[in-house]
Design a protein around this motif. Structure first.
Motif, PDB file in Angstrom:
ATOM      1  N   LYS A   1     -47.945 -14.705 -60.942  1.00  0.00           N
ATOM      2  CA  LYS A   1     -46.565 -14.370 -60.595  1.00  0.00           C
ATOM      3  C   LYS A   1     -46.415 -13.886 -59.159  1.00  0.00           C
ATOM      4  CE  LYS A   1     -45.492 -15.440 -64.707  1.00  0.00           C
ATOM      5  NZ  LYS A   1     -44.944 -16.779 -64.942  1.00  0.00           N
ATOM      6  N   GLY A   2     -47.444 -14.071 -58.348  1.00  0.00           N
ATOM      7  CA  GLY A   2     -47.357 -13.638 -56.959  1.00  0.00           C
ATOM      8  C   GLY A   2     -48.093 -12.337 -56.729  1.00  0.00           C
ATOM      9  N   ARG A   3     -48.589 -12.167 -55.510  1.00  0.00           N
ATOM     10  CA  ARG A   3     -49.435 -11.008 -55.225  1.00  0.00           C
ATOM     11  C   ARG A   3     -48.682  -9.685 -55.280  1.00  0.00           C
ATOM     12  NH1 ARG A   3     -53.010 -12.759 -50.049  1.00  0.00           N
ATOM     13  NH2 ARG A   3     -53.328 -10.493 -49.970  1.00  0.00           N
ATOM     14  N   ARG A   4     -47.391  -9.694 -55.075  1.00  0.00           N
ATOM     15  CA  ARG A   4     -46.619  -8.464 -55.165  1.00  0.00           C
ATOM     16  C   ARG A   4     -46.174  -8.170 -56.595  1.00  0.00           C
ATOM     17  NH1 ARG A   4     -48.510  -6.704 -51.215  1.00  0.00           N
ATOM     18  NH2 ARG A   4     -47.552  -6.467 -49.158  1.00  0.00           N
ATOM     19  N   ALA A   5     -46.573  -9.008 -57.553  1.00  0.00           N
ATOM     20  CA  ALA A   5     -46.130  -8.838 -58.935  1.00  0.00           C
ATOM     21  C   ALA A   5     -47.179  -8.167 -59.793  1.00  0.00           C
ATOM     22  CB  ALA A   5     -45.765 -10.193 -59.540  1.00  0.00           C
ATOM     23  N   VAL A   6     -48.211  -7.601 -59.196  1.00  0.00           N
ATOM     24  CA  VAL A   6     -49.264  -6.937 -59.969  1.00  0.00           C
ATOM     25  C   VAL A   6     -48.662  -5.761 -60.726  1.00  0.00           C
ATOM     26  CG1 VAL A   6     -51.455  -5.722 -59.862  1.00  0.00           C
ATOM     27  CG2 VAL A   6     -51.001  -7.624 -58.313  1.00  0.00           C
ATOM     28  N   THR A   7     -48.823  -5.755 -62.040  1.00  0.00           N
ATOM     29  CA  THR A   7     -48.213  -4.708 -62.865  1.00  0.00           C
ATOM     30  C   THR A   7     -49.118  -3.493 -62.988  1.00  0.00           C
ATOM     31  OG1 THR A   7     -49.142  -5.709 -64.848  1.00  0.00           O
ATOM     32  CG2 THR A   7     -46.934  -6.417 -64.201  1.00  0.00           C
ATOM     33  N   ASN A   8     -48.513  -2.404 -63.356  1.00  0.00           N
ATOM     34  CA  ASN A   8     -49.227  -1.144 -63.645  1.00  0.00           C
ATOM     35  C   ASN A   8     -49.988  -0.606 -62.445  1.00  0.00           C
ATOM     36  OD1 ASN A   8     -48.342  -1.584 -66.256  1.00  0.00           O
ATOM     37  ND2 ASN A   8     -50.270  -2.532 -66.891  1.00  0.00           N
ATOM     38  N   GLN A   9     -49.577  -0.989 -61.227  1.00  0.00           N
ATOM     39  CA  GLN A   9     -50.294  -0.523 -60.043  1.00  0.00           C
ATOM     40  C   GLN A   9     -49.403   0.430 -59.283  1.00  0.00           C
ATOM     41  OE1 GLN A   9     -51.618  -3.286 -56.919  1.00  0.00           O
ATOM     42  NE2 GLN A   9     -53.603  -3.260 -57.904  1.00  0.00           N
ATOM     43  N   ASN A  10     -49.904   1.610 -58.994  1.00  0.00           N
ATOM     44  CA  ASN A  10     -49.152   2.601 -58.232  1.00  0.00           C
ATOM     45  C   ASN A  10     -47.812   2.936 -58.887  1.00  0.00           C
ATOM     46  OD1 ASN A  10     -51.196   2.549 -56.249  1.00  0.00           O
ATOM     47  ND2 ASN A  10     -50.254   0.757 -55.296  1.00  0.00           N
ATOM     48  N   ILE A  11     -47.763   2.960 -60.235  1.00  0.00           N
ATOM     49  CA  ILE A  11     -46.540   3.319 -60.938  1.00  0.00           C
ATOM     50  C   ILE A  11     -46.456   4.840 -61.003  1.00  0.00           C
ATOM     51  CG2 ILE A  11     -45.327   3.176 -63.142  1.00  0.00           C
ATOM     52  CD1 ILE A  11     -46.778   0.537 -63.635  1.00  0.00           C
ATOM     53  N   ALA A  12     -45.287   5.368 -60.716  1.00  0.00           N
ATOM     54  CA  ALA A  12     -45.089   6.813 -60.778  1.00  0.00           C
ATOM     55  C   ALA A  12     -43.877   7.102 -61.649  1.00  0.00           C
ATOM     56  CB  ALA A  12     -44.887   7.394 -59.388  1.00  0.00           C
ATOM     57  N   ILE A  13     -44.039   7.931 -62.688  1.00  0.00           N
ATOM     58  CA  ILE A  13     -42.942   8.343 -63.553  1.00  0.00           C
ATOM     59  C   ILE A  13     -42.786   9.848 -63.408  1.00  0.00           C
ATOM     60  CG2 ILE A  13     -42.105   8.439 -65.924  1.00  0.00           C
ATOM     61  CD1 ILE A  13     -43.832   6.020 -66.546  1.00  0.00           C
ATOM     62  N   PRO A  14     -41.603  10.327 -62.995  1.00  0.00           N
ATOM     63  CA  PRO A  14     -41.403  11.774 -62.808  1.00  0.00           C
ATOM     64  C   PRO A  14     -41.772  12.550 -64.062  1.00  0.00           C
ATOM     65  CG  PRO A  14     -39.548  10.528 -61.931  1.00  0.00           C
ATOM     66  CD  PRO A  14     -40.402   9.551 -62.665  1.00  0.00           C
ATOM     67  N   GLY A  15     -42.542  13.599 -63.881  1.00  0.00           N
ATOM     68  CA  GLY A  15     -42.916  14.464 -64.991  1.00  0.00           C
ATOM     69  C   GLY A  15     -44.060  13.957 -65.845  1.00  0.00           C
ATOM     70  N   VAL A  16     -44.669  12.811 -65.450  1.00  0.00           N
ATOM     71  CA  VAL A  16     -45.757  12.234 -66.248  1.00  0.00           C
ATOM     72  C   VAL A  16     -47.046  12.215 -65.422  1.00  0.00           C
ATOM     73  CG1 VAL A  16     -46.586  10.183 -67.456  1.00  0.00           C
ATOM     74  CG2 VAL A  16     -44.153  10.809 -67.574  1.00  0.00           C
ATOM     75  N   ASP A  17     -48.126  12.715 -66.002  1.00  0.00           N
ATOM     76  CA  ASP A  17     -49.434  12.651 -65.366  1.00  0.00           C
ATOM     77  C   ASP A  17     -49.977  11.239 -65.570  1.00  0.00           C
ATOM     78  OD1 ASP A  17     -52.103  12.770 -64.630  1.00  0.00           O
ATOM     79  OD2 ASP A  17     -52.374  14.819 -65.365  1.00  0.00           O
ATOM     80  N   MET A  18     -49.846  10.392 -64.513  1.00  0.00           N
ATOM     81  CA  MET A  18     -50.202   8.986 -64.663  1.00  0.00           C
ATOM     82  C   MET A  18     -51.701   8.795 -64.883  1.00  0.00           C
ATOM     83  SD  MET A  18     -47.298   7.673 -64.686  1.00  0.00           S
ATOM     84  CE  MET A  18     -47.794   5.961 -64.776  1.00  0.00           C
ATOM     85  N   ALA A  19     -52.506   9.662 -64.285  1.00  0.00           N
ATOM     86  CA  ALA A  19     -53.957   9.540 -64.477  1.00  0.00           C
ATOM     87  C   ALA A  19     -54.320   9.811 -65.942  1.00  0.00           C
ATOM     88  CB  ALA A  19     -54.695  10.498 -63.547  1.00  0.00           C
ATOM     89  N   MET A  20     -53.730  10.879 -66.517  1.00  0.00           N
ATOM     90  CA  MET A  20     -54.000  11.197 -67.908  1.00  0.00           C
ATOM     91  C   MET A  20     -53.463  10.110 -68.835  1.00  0.00           C
ATOM     92  SD  MET A  20     -55.398  13.148 -70.082  1.00  0.00           S
ATOM     93  CE  MET A  20     -55.778  14.581 -69.040  1.00  0.00           C
ATOM     94  N   ARG A  21     -52.279   9.576 -68.472  1.00  0.00           N
ATOM     95  CA  ARG A  21     -51.703   8.504 -69.281  1.00  0.00           C
ATOM     96  C   ARG A  21     -52.613   7.278 -69.272  1.00  0.00           C
ATOM     97  NH1 ARG A  21     -46.817   4.531 -67.896  1.00  0.00           N
ATOM     98  NH2 ARG A  21     -46.091   4.023 -69.979  1.00  0.00           N
TER      99      ARG A  21
END
Length: 588
Positions: free
Chosen positions: A244-264
């Motif tokens: 889907k294109g090089r900019r379409a990589v999912t789950n990369q550098n996603i940030a959700i306010p109030g969520v510890d992404m590393a723990m998730r």
């Protein structure tokens, strides 16, 4: 003493050297010319006048060190620089000499001094770029290419090379813009539009990418290399690939306010592994809640939707399995598990006795069976024979009432949606030029690129000269001299110097075919010459060359195709390089 030494700038002589009362200026100039000849110690010449150019001197000095005729060339350059310090060509020639001897930092200093004296000297900036590229300094190499493109604004090949360099460091948006500029400079050269289309696709500008490919299909002759290459790219840009294109990589550098992404992420990985182990052990009842827990953590994980569908099928819960497969398709659209998910939905419909719905799913899988040739689908595509058998069985079981039933368009499910290109194809540019059918790739048609190194090659540079450097390790390195992508019709030869990504493990042969891609007096893609390079265990670089045709190089764009081994076809094609020939007055 006699000599024939051209001299250009008397103003370069230190003032103190001419402050002799009563001295005749003509005599002084003759003595200065004789002094330079003595310092350089080349073949005898007659004394030249002060208005003559230094180019003859520089050419002779360059020839001397390139042919290894003298061991004290550095001292001779020092003497020339002392006497004529403000002519950029001497500094440029000295930089070439230092480059060939791997004295890179000194060479950069010489080139920089040349650039200070002549900021618009294109040959200096090409030389600096080549050196930065050989040193692996990508950022400064890009700056060098940007300067080349600025000084040569009508050169599409410079823009293409810059676009590739930007792409290598993931500056994809800038790369797409540089590709765009190349197509604007030469809109009729259709091969430039294909890498531009790929660049647009990688920055998720799908519709523009599709239009560029279809523009090539509409304009290119049906049997041309451009049409074949565009047809190969069409499946990608119309959305039929898992890529889907090089900019379409999912789950990369996603940030959700109030969520510890590393723990998730850690929870997701551990739970996913647990679910997989349960599925592998065929403990489906326990696997179901584990899979649902993974989806609660990461609902966009389409592979887990697919695994949940498989698990529910094993548990005999076919309606829920269909919902799981559909959810995965909704997330990934036409991802790598789409064909098999479609097949599994059909099997679930069979279990539920919905023969007509099962038939539509099986037919769709067979309709797209050519997708299995693509890298993303090769390992996940269902067995075509099994699909055909399931289809035949379902058709036999359809009752007369089911055969005549019509499913309203509003009830079409997500898994039967088509890529947009299948339902809304872009029109051809002219009503008299419809889009061609699929074009098989002829064995003599090499895939089109944009004139840069790939695969076997780390670097590929057109140049006017080349020197050999024997490294202390026993390896040989060939270094381009006077690199450029623009030549004059009367240039005696054109050389392509290449560097391998690694030293070959065995002896290899590279065959090259030199094509006049679009040139005056020649048909498109006319073969004008060939050359061969043999590389051994001690070779990390090499070159190929072609002498000037008898009537000179026709003005236009040329492509050099590289083939591995003796066989010349699309399967042995490894890379290509491009250069152009312009009127002598346009070369700088």
């Amino acid at each position: 003493m006699t000599g024939n030494l051209p001299i250009q700038e008397m103003r370069a002589v230190p003032t103190e050297s001419i402050r002799f009362k009563g001295m005749n200026m003509k005599w002084l100039r003759s003595q200065l010319a004789a002094g330079i000849v003595l310092a350089l110690s080349l073949t005898p010449h007659t004394v030249a006048t002060a208005t003559e150019d230094l180019s003859g001197l520089i050419a002779e000095l360059n020839q001397a060190w390139q042919q290894g005729r003298s061991k004290d060339i550095a001292d001779r350059f020092d003497e020339a620089l002392r006497i004529v310090p403000n002519d950029y060509r001497v500094h440029k020639a000295y930089g070439d000499f230092l480059t060939a001897n791997r004295r890179n930092q000194e060479a950069l200093a010489a080139y920089r001094r040349a650039a200070e004296l002549a900021p618009n000297a294109l040959d200096v900036h090409w030389a600096m770029w080549s050196l930065f590229d050989r040193m692996g300094d990508q950022n400064r190499a890009i700056l060098g290419l940007q300067e080349v493109a600025r000084l040569d604004p009508e050169n599409p090949l410079a823009r293409l090379r810059l676009a590739k360099a930007l792409r290598n460091v993931d500056r994809l948006e800038e790369s797409a813009d540089s590709f765009r500029r190349a197509t604007e400079l030469d809109p009729d050269h259709l091969a430039y539009r294909l890498p531009y289309a790929r660049a647009l696709y990688d920055v998720l500008r799908y519709e523009q990418a599709r239009r560029e490919v279809e523009t090539v299909l509409a304009r290119a002759p049906k049997a041309s290399p451009e049409a074949a290459a565009a047809q190969n790219l069409l499946g990608l840009v119309r959305g039929d690939s898992s890529d889907k294109g090089r900019r379409a990589v999912t789950n990369q550098n996603i940030a959700i306010p109030g969520v510890d992404m590393a723990m998730r992420g850690k929870r997701w990985a551990l739970t996913r592994d647990k679910a997989w182990q349960l599925m592998r052990a065929e403990r489906h009842t326990e696997a179901e809640p584990a899979l649902r827990e993974v989806l609660a953590i990461m609902p966009e994980d389409y592979k887990i939707h697919y695994d949940l569908g498989l698990t529910l099928m094993e548990l005999g819960r076919y309606e829920e399995a269909i919902a799981a497969f559909r959810a995965g398709i909704r997330v990934s659209r036409f991802g790598e598990w789409y064909p098999d998910s479609l097949y599994r939905i059909g099997l679930c419909q069979v279990k539920l006795g919905r023969w007509q719905e099962a038939v539509s799913r099986f037919e769709r899988v067979l309709e797209i069976q050519n997708w299995q040739k693509e890298e993303g689908y090769g390992m996940t595509f269902p067995d075509v024979n099994a699909v055909q058998a399931a289809l035949d069985d379902a058709r036999r079981r359809i009752s007369a009432s089911e055969t005549t039933a019509v499913v309203p368009a509003a009830e079409l499910t997500i898994e039967l949606m088509r890529p947009r290109s299948e339902t809304d194809p872009a029109p051809a540019l002219d009503s008299s030029m419809p889009l061609p059918e699929a074009i098989p790739l002829p064995t003599q048609v090499a895939p089109l690129e944009v004139g840069y190194a790939q695969g076997w090659f780390r670097q590929m540079i057109p140049a006017r000269g080349v020197v050999q450097d024997d490294l202390p390790t026993g390896l040989q390195e060939f270094i381009p001299i006077a690199p450029t992508d623009t030549f004059a019709p009367d240039d005696p030869e054109i050389i392509i110097v290449f560097t391998l990504t690694s030293v070959p493990s065995d002896e290899i042969i590279l065959n090259t075919r030199w094509m006049a891609e679009r040139a005056e007096r020649e048909l498109s893609n006319t073969l004008i010459g060939t050359d061969t390079a043999m590389l051994t265990l001690n070779d990390k670089s090499g070159y190929v060359r072609l002498k000037r045709p008898q009537d000179g190089w026709p003005i236009g764009v040329y492509r050099v195709d590289f083939y591995l081994g003796d066989q010349v076809d699309a399967y042995t094609h490894t890379a290509e390089a491009r250069f152009r020939v312009v009127a002598a007055a346009q070369t700088r």
